[in-house]
Design a protein around this motif. Structure first.
Motif, PDB file in Angstrom:
ATOM      1  N   VAL A 128      12.214   4.299  -3.018  1.00  0.00           N
ATOM      2  CA  VAL A 128      11.354   3.984  -1.870  1.00  0.00           C
ATOM      3  C   VAL A 128      11.911   2.778  -1.122  1.00  0.00           C
ATOM      4  CG1 VAL A 128       9.065   3.176  -1.183  1.00  0.00           C
ATOM      5  CG2 VAL A 128       9.281   5.005  -2.880  1.00  0.00           C
ATOM      6  N   ASP A 129      12.337   1.762  -1.869  1.00  0.00           N
ATOM      7  CA  ASP A 129      12.910   0.568  -1.231  1.00  0.00           C
ATOM      8  C   ASP A 129      14.145   0.920  -0.404  1.00  0.00           C
ATOM      9  OD1 ASP A 129      10.992  -1.122  -2.260  1.00  0.00           O
ATOM     10  OD2 ASP A 129      12.199  -1.737  -3.982  1.00  0.00           O
ATOM     11  N   ARG A 130      15.044   1.727  -0.992  1.00  0.00           N
ATOM     12  CA  ARG A 130      16.273   2.094  -0.277  1.00  0.00           C
ATOM     13  C   ARG A 130      15.955   2.919   0.968  1.00  0.00           C
ATOM     14  NH1 ARG A 130      20.161   5.440  -3.198  1.00  0.00           N
ATOM     15  NH2 ARG A 130      18.532   5.897  -4.724  1.00  0.00           N
ATOM     16  N   ALA A 131      15.066   3.904   0.791  1.00  0.00           N
ATOM     17  CA  ALA A 131      14.736   4.794   1.907  1.00  0.00           C
ATOM     18  C   ALA A 131      14.063   4.026   3.045  1.00  0.00           C
ATOM     19  CB  ALA A 131      13.836   5.929   1.419  1.00  0.00           C
ATOM     20  N   TRP A 132      13.201   3.092   2.702  1.00  0.00           N
ATOM     21  CA  TRP A 132      12.535   2.305   3.738  1.00  0.00           C
ATOM     22  C   TRP A 132      13.543   1.442   4.503  1.00  0.00           C
ATOM     23  CZ3 TRP A 132       8.450   2.718   6.464  1.00  0.00           C
ATOM     24  CH2 TRP A 132       7.950   1.626   7.186  1.00  0.00           C
ATOM     25  N   GLU A 166       0.816  -1.211   0.000  1.00  0.00           N
ATOM     26  CA  GLU A 166       0.000   0.000   0.000  1.00  0.00           C
ATOM     27  C   GLU A 166       0.854   1.266   0.000  1.00  0.00           C
ATOM     28  OE1 GLU A 166       0.119  -1.339   4.398  1.00  0.00           O
ATOM     29  OE2 GLU A 166      -0.069  -2.276   2.432  1.00  0.00           O
ATOM     30  N   ILE A 167       2.095   1.159   0.466  1.00  0.00           N
ATOM     31  CA  ILE A 167       2.984   2.324   0.451  1.00  0.00           C
ATOM     32  C   ILE A 167       3.310   2.716  -0.982  1.00  0.00           C
ATOM     33  CG2 ILE A 167       5.287   3.167   1.067  1.00  0.00           C
ATOM     34  CD1 ILE A 167       5.147   1.534   3.587  1.00  0.00           C
ATOM     35  N   PHE A 177       3.331   6.541  -4.614  1.00  0.00           N
ATOM     36  CA  PHE A 177       4.479   7.031  -5.367  1.00  0.00           C
ATOM     37  C   PHE A 177       4.439   6.556  -6.816  1.00  0.00           C
ATOM     38  CE2 PHE A 177       5.836   6.316  -0.909  1.00  0.00           C
ATOM     39  CZ  PHE A 177       6.021   7.642  -0.549  1.00  0.00           C
ATOM     40  N   HIS A 178       5.148   7.282  -7.657  1.00  0.00           N
ATOM     41  CA  HIS A 178       5.244   6.926  -9.075  1.00  0.00           C
ATOM     42  C   HIS A 178       6.062   5.638  -9.206  1.00  0.00           C
ATOM     43  CE1 HIS A 178       6.493   7.258 -13.316  1.00  0.00           C
ATOM     44  NE2 HIS A 178       5.417   8.012 -13.476  1.00  0.00           N
ATOM     45  N   PRO A 179       5.739   4.782 -10.184  1.00  0.00           N
ATOM     46  CA  PRO A 179       6.503   3.531 -10.363  1.00  0.00           C
ATOM     47  C   PRO A 179       8.008   3.748 -10.503  1.00  0.00           C
ATOM     48  CG  PRO A 179       4.497   3.453 -11.658  1.00  0.00           C
ATOM     49  CD  PRO A 179       4.566   4.840 -11.084  1.00  0.00           C
ATOM     50  N   ASP A 180       8.400   4.866 -11.128  1.00  0.00           N
ATOM     51  CA  ASP A 180       9.831   5.144 -11.297  1.00  0.00           C
ATOM     52  C   ASP A 180      10.527   5.385  -9.958  1.00  0.00           C
ATOM     53  OD1 ASP A 180       9.532   4.897 -13.996  1.00  0.00           O
ATOM     54  OD2 ASP A 180       9.629   7.046 -14.436  1.00  0.00           O
ATOM     55  N   GLU A 181       9.760   5.676  -8.921  1.00  0.00           N
ATOM     56  CA  GLU A 181      10.335   5.991  -7.621  1.00  0.00           C
ATOM     57  C   GLU A 181      10.484   4.769  -6.729  1.00  0.00           C
ATOM     58  OE1 GLU A 181       8.550  10.545  -7.244  1.00  0.00           O
ATOM     59  OE2 GLU A 181       7.382   8.848  -6.464  1.00  0.00           O
ATOM     60  N   ARG A 182      10.047   3.610  -7.214  1.00  0.00           N
ATOM     61  CA  ARG A 182      10.006   2.423  -6.370  1.00  0.00           C
ATOM     62  C   ARG A 182      11.388   2.037  -5.841  1.00  0.00           C
ATOM     63  NH1 ARG A 182       6.395  -3.001  -7.187  1.00  0.00           N
ATOM     64  NH2 ARG A 182       7.273  -4.191  -5.460  1.00  0.00           N
ATOM     65  N   ALA A 183      12.423   2.130  -6.674  1.00  0.00           N
ATOM     66  CA  ALA A 183      13.773   1.753  -6.228  1.00  0.00           C
ATOM     67  C   ALA A 183      14.224   2.643  -5.073  1.00  0.00           C
ATOM     68  CB  ALA A 183      14.760   1.832  -7.387  1.00  0.00           C
TER      69      ALA A 183
END
Length: 261
Positions: free
Chosen positions: A18-22, A5-6, A10-16
């Motif tokens: 988001v993973d690092r930041a999380w 759900e997180i 965010f935009h799909p391009d931001e997923r990488a």
């Protein structure tokens, strides 16, 4: 990895990212680790804060070397650790030249010279360009390399040195203001006037993912803009919506914009 759900926020391009930041947030909260990032753009900083706010045991501090810095490094740490006095690892790279042509160099010339040496964009913060040179905010760990290797900026011979943050000569961005008349507040309508392109020529780059609104990729040409929005288009530059001034008798909307120069 964040819950599914997180990702919806965010935009799909931001997923990488988001993973690092999380992962940074989880390590700070659950393993009591402290992480100092490279320079983040405002969108990345927003994502990091949004994720940290989901975890009550993590804290974030941002600093870009000046009060109005656009690009900033972040410290992510357990919430009990005071961060105010932590070293952010930012230095000033002074780029100077005795060549009169140095006054003709712009932001892109200096950034291109730095990236041309193999430096990642993440290691470089804001650039403060003056007629006699430039003060670039950098990650302090690349200072010695740049002193030894940076000799030119756009075919102008330069000398470089590393200075403390206290020596920074800050230059605020200049905006070239103009008032435009548009049928609506749609992104494609305002951007076409700002960049002096036809509506048809502006739509394709937007749909191709080359446009960002407030540093977030925006692929919908019909997205409405608001006062304060910053729009950037790869290859064309960027502008800020300064004010929605009102509607004329003919029904068109007057918008004051400022192009970054």
């Amino acid at each position: 990895m964040p819950h599914q759900e997180i990702y919806a926020h965010f935009h799909p391009d931001e997923r990488a990212f988001v993973d690092r930041a999380w992962e940074w947030v989880e390590r700070a909260a659950e393993r009591h680790e402290t992480k100092r990032t490279d320079f983040l753009d405002p969108r990345q900083a927003h994502i990091l804060f949004a994720l940290a706010n989901r975890h009550p045991d993590a804290a974030v501090r941002l600093d870009g070397g000046s009060a109005d810095a656009e690009r900033q490094r972040a410290l992510i740490a357990p919430d009990y650790r005071p961060l105010e006095d932590e070293d952010m690892g930012i230095a000033v790279l002074e780029i100077a030249s005795g060549d009169r042509r140095v006054s003709e160099l712009d932001h892109g010339d200096y950034l291109g010279a730095l990236l041309g040496l193999g430096i990642k964009r993440d290691k470089i913060g804001d650039l403060h360009v003056r007629p006699d040179g430039c003060h670039a905010l950098i990650a302090e760990e690349i200072g010695d390399f740049l002193v030894g290797h940076m000799k030119q900026a756009h075919r102008v011979d330069v000398s470089v040195s590393v200075l403390p943050l206290s020596a920074l000569k800050e230059v605020r961005p200049q905006l070239e203001e103009q008032t435009i008349s548009v049928a609506s507040l749609r992104l494609d309508g305002i951007a076409s006037d700002a960049f002096r392109l036809s509506r048809t020529k502006i739509v394709d780059p937007i749909r191709a993912g080359r446009c960002r609104v407030n540093w977030k990729t925006e692929e919908d040409p019909s997205t409405p803009l608001r006062a304060g929005d910053i729009v950037s288009m790869k290859g064309f530059g960027r502008f800020k919506v300064m004010e929605i001034e009102g509607v004329s008798k003919s029904g068109r909307t007057r918008v004051r914009i400022g192009k970054f120069v």
